[in-house]
Design an enzyme around this catalytic site. Structure first.
Site, PDB file in Angstrom:
ATOM      1  N   HIS A 158      -6.651  13.256  13.494  1.00  0.00           N
ATOM      2  CA  HIS A 158      -5.551  12.294  13.724  1.00  0.00           C
ATOM      3  C   HIS A 158      -5.719  11.029  12.875  1.00  0.00           C
ATOM      4  O   HIS A 158      -5.272   9.950  13.282  1.00  0.00           O
ATOM      5  CB  HIS A 158      -5.444  11.887  15.198  1.00  0.00           C
ATOM      6  CG  HIS A 158      -5.528  13.028  16.167  1.00  0.00           C
ATOM      7  ND1 HIS A 158      -4.428  13.603  16.748  1.00  0.00           N
ATOM      8  CD2 HIS A 158      -6.606  13.722  16.643  1.00  0.00           C
ATOM      9  CE1 HIS A 158      -4.808  14.597  17.552  1.00  0.00           C
ATOM     10  NE2 HIS A 158      -6.127  14.692  17.502  1.00  0.00           N
ATOM     11  N   SER A 279       1.246  -1.312 -12.515  1.00  0.00           N
ATOM     12  CA  SER A 279       2.583  -1.747 -12.109  1.00  0.00           C
ATOM     13  C   SER A 279       3.162  -2.615 -13.212  1.00  0.00           C
ATOM     14  O   SER A 279       2.447  -3.399 -13.834  1.00  0.00           O
ATOM     15  CB  SER A 279       2.478  -2.546 -10.804  1.00  0.00           C
ATOM     16  OG  SER A 279       3.599  -3.396 -10.668  1.00  0.00           O
ATOM     17  N   LYS A 285      -2.282  -4.211  -9.863  1.00  0.00           N
ATOM     18  CA  LYS A 285      -2.151  -2.865  -9.296  1.00  0.00           C
ATOM     19  C   LYS A 285      -2.803  -1.780 -10.143  1.00  0.00           C
ATOM     20  O   LYS A 285      -2.726  -1.773 -11.356  1.00  0.00           O
ATOM     21  CB  LYS A 285      -0.674  -2.507  -9.124  1.00  0.00           C
ATOM     22  CG  LYS A 285       0.041  -3.247  -8.005  1.00  0.00           C
ATOM     23  CD  LYS A 285      -0.526  -2.992  -6.621  1.00  0.00           C
ATOM     24  CE  LYS A 285      -0.231  -1.582  -6.134  1.00  0.00           C
ATOM     25  NZ  LYS A 285       1.199  -1.370  -5.902  1.00  0.00           N
ATOM     26  N   GLU A 292      -0.447  11.199  -6.267  1.00  0.00           N
ATOM     27  CA  GLU A 292       0.875  11.173  -5.623  1.00  0.00           C
ATOM     28  C   GLU A 292       1.786  12.262  -6.180  1.00  0.00           C
ATOM     29  O   GLU A 292       2.534  12.904  -5.444  1.00  0.00           O
ATOM     30  CB  GLU A 292       1.524   9.802  -5.824  1.00  0.00           C
ATOM     31  CG  GLU A 292       0.802   8.681  -5.098  1.00  0.00           C
ATOM     32  CD  GLU A 292       1.396   7.323  -5.458  1.00  0.00           C
ATOM     33  OE1 GLU A 292       1.068   6.794  -6.542  1.00  0.00           O
ATOM     34  OE2 GLU A 292       2.205   6.819  -4.674  1.00  0.00           O
TER      35      GLU A 292
END
Ligand code: ARG
Length: 457
Positions: A158, A279, A285, A292
């Site tokens: 979880h 970024s 970033k 992803e």
């Protein structure tokens, strides 16, 4: 461009109809398989007495010349081609080279058995290279698992910290699904490797073609047993797309862990610059784009499978033009995985792990089960020991201290079975080592997993 079927027509297709109908823009990648199939077919119809040996040899030489021409420069070869499909293209180029004799090649054959054969031949090669890429990814996981065996980290359920595990154990927990994907692929290959050639348009071949010999010559294990099924059947594509979708799901779950763990909040790993991007707005970033994108590719793979199943559902028996829609999802799935697998491997090989951050995340609470097990070893039924340790956890919260800092007197107030020796459970390495049965996270059990996996590669 006059189509292969012009005889009964008096007018040309509307240009938009021609565009809708054409598959050459995507099925051109079957060119090599198409030529290989045609050469075998020329041999088969020669054996059946439909070609002289001279005619057969001229056809084969012509087909080899077309093959050489395309191989030399595929872009140039297809530059101005407006043919309906790859089969029409090859036949036209053959005719341009050897003249009317080319018209004998299609004797007893249909594009219906031809296309089904081409796709199987083509996919057979792709399967071999996808399997090699997957084996290589598994090998990379084994290498890291072996080199970083000492590193402990929190295991989760979880997404809540649960029990200590070896980082290697996590690595292998993804290598096993990949290995099952390899097994599924091998099993699928048995059904892939059946030859539809000689099934004709639907009813079979009217000439005495030896389909078994033809199949063997093309490296197939058998000839398809029913001509109608042979031209209808796209099970093998649906099965491959399911395989691809499941592998996509496996890669997606693996990538998700890496995305989470590369966040500042976890800080367990740093992905290499080679697999990250920045970024355009926020200078600080560093984003885990490779992970992803791997996470997202499952979406298009599942979409390809779903799309094909919808095309096949309710389709009348035999060849229907709808079946032309099998190719784009198939090609897309192969291309997607041919890129995703080496990227996954590169990402895995180049990421840095932060063992100290992982160790720091191993709070005492991850050893609460070990404290309950300590009581079990002293005869307390587990249900009761679970409850007792729950009370210890509550007491620690009340006292505002770590679990390991609850004073012995407090423990003994909860149960007199607690002694000073129970302090020995506050050791994550020992916790891992206690899980020494098959498949556990103890060092020896992990080493055994690596050996078992390696023996399958
Ligand atoms: N381009 C077609 C396909 O991909 C080839 C088979 C055409 N057969 C036919 N009867 N029109 O399915």
């Amino acid at each position: 461009m006059s189509p292969l079927w012009g005889g009964r027509f008096t007018a040309a297709n509307d240009p938009r109809m021609a565009q809708l109908n054409a598959s050459l823009p995507f099925d051109r990648r079957l060119w090599n398989a198409d030529i290989t199939g045609s050469i075998a077919w020329a041999r088969a119809i020669c054996r059946a007495g439909l070609l002289t040996e001279e005619e057969r040899d001229a056809l084969i030489a012509g087909l080899e010349a077309v093959r050489a021409e395309i191989a030399a420069d595929p872009t140039a070869a297809f530059a101005d081609a407006a043919d309906e499909d790859i089969h029409s293209f090859v036949e036209r180029r053959l005719t341009e080279r050897i003249g009317p004799l080319a018209g004998k090649l299609h004797t007893g054959r249909s594009r219906n058995d031809q296309v089904a054969t081409d796709v199987r031949l083509w996919l057979r090669e792709q399967v071999a290279s996808l399997d090699a890429a997957l084996a290589s990814l598994i090998r990379a996981a084994c290498d890291r698992a072996e080199a970083e065996l000492d590193v402990l980290m929190p295991g989760y359920t979880h997404v809540q910290p649960a029990q200590p595990i070896r980082w290697s154990h996590w690595l292998l927990s993804h290598a096993w699904p990949w290995q099952r994907d390899r097994e599924r692929l091998a099993d699928f290959t048995r059904r892939l490797n059946v030859s539809p050639l000689g099934a004709g348009a639907l009813a079979g071949c009217p000439f005495a073609v030896d389909r078994a010999q033809l199949a063997a010559e093309l490296g197939f294990a058998a000839a398809s047993p029913n001509s109608l099924d042979a031209v209808s059947d796209r099970d093998f594509i649906a099965e491959f797309l399911f395989w691809a979708a499941l592998l996509g799901v496996h890669l997606s779950r693996w990538a998700e862990d890496l995305v989470l763990w590369s966040s500042r909040e976890f800080g367990f790993i740093t992905l290499a610059d080679a697999y990250s991007t920045g970024s355009s707005l926020m200078p600080q970033k560093k984003n885990p784009d490779a992970a992803e994108l791997l996470r997202s590719k499952a979406g298009r793979l599942i979409g390809g499978l779903t799309g094909l199943l919808v095309v096949l559902k309710g389709l009348p028996t035999s060849y229907d033009k709808d079946l032309q829609e099998d190719k784009e999802p198939l090609f897309d799935a192969v291309d997607t995985l041919a890129l995703a697998l080496p990227v996954a491997q590169g990402m895995l090989e180049t990421l840095t792990i932060h063992a100290e951050r992982m160790a720091a995340a191993l709070g005492d609470e991850l050893l609460a089960t070990d404290l309950a097990d300590w009581l079990v070893r002293r005869g307390v039924p587990f249900r009761q020991s679970h409850h007792l340790v729950g009370r210890v956890v509550r007491r620690a919260e009340e006292l505002g201290c770590r679990l390991s800092a609850v004073p012995l007197a407090e423990l003994q107030a909860i149960s007199p079975i607690f002694t000073a020796e129970c302090a020995a459970v506050w050791n994550a390495e020992q916790s891992a080592e206690q899980r020494a049965t098959i498949g556990g996270t103890a060092r020896a059990a992990v080493v055994a997993q690596i050996a078992a996996l390696r023996s399958m590669l």
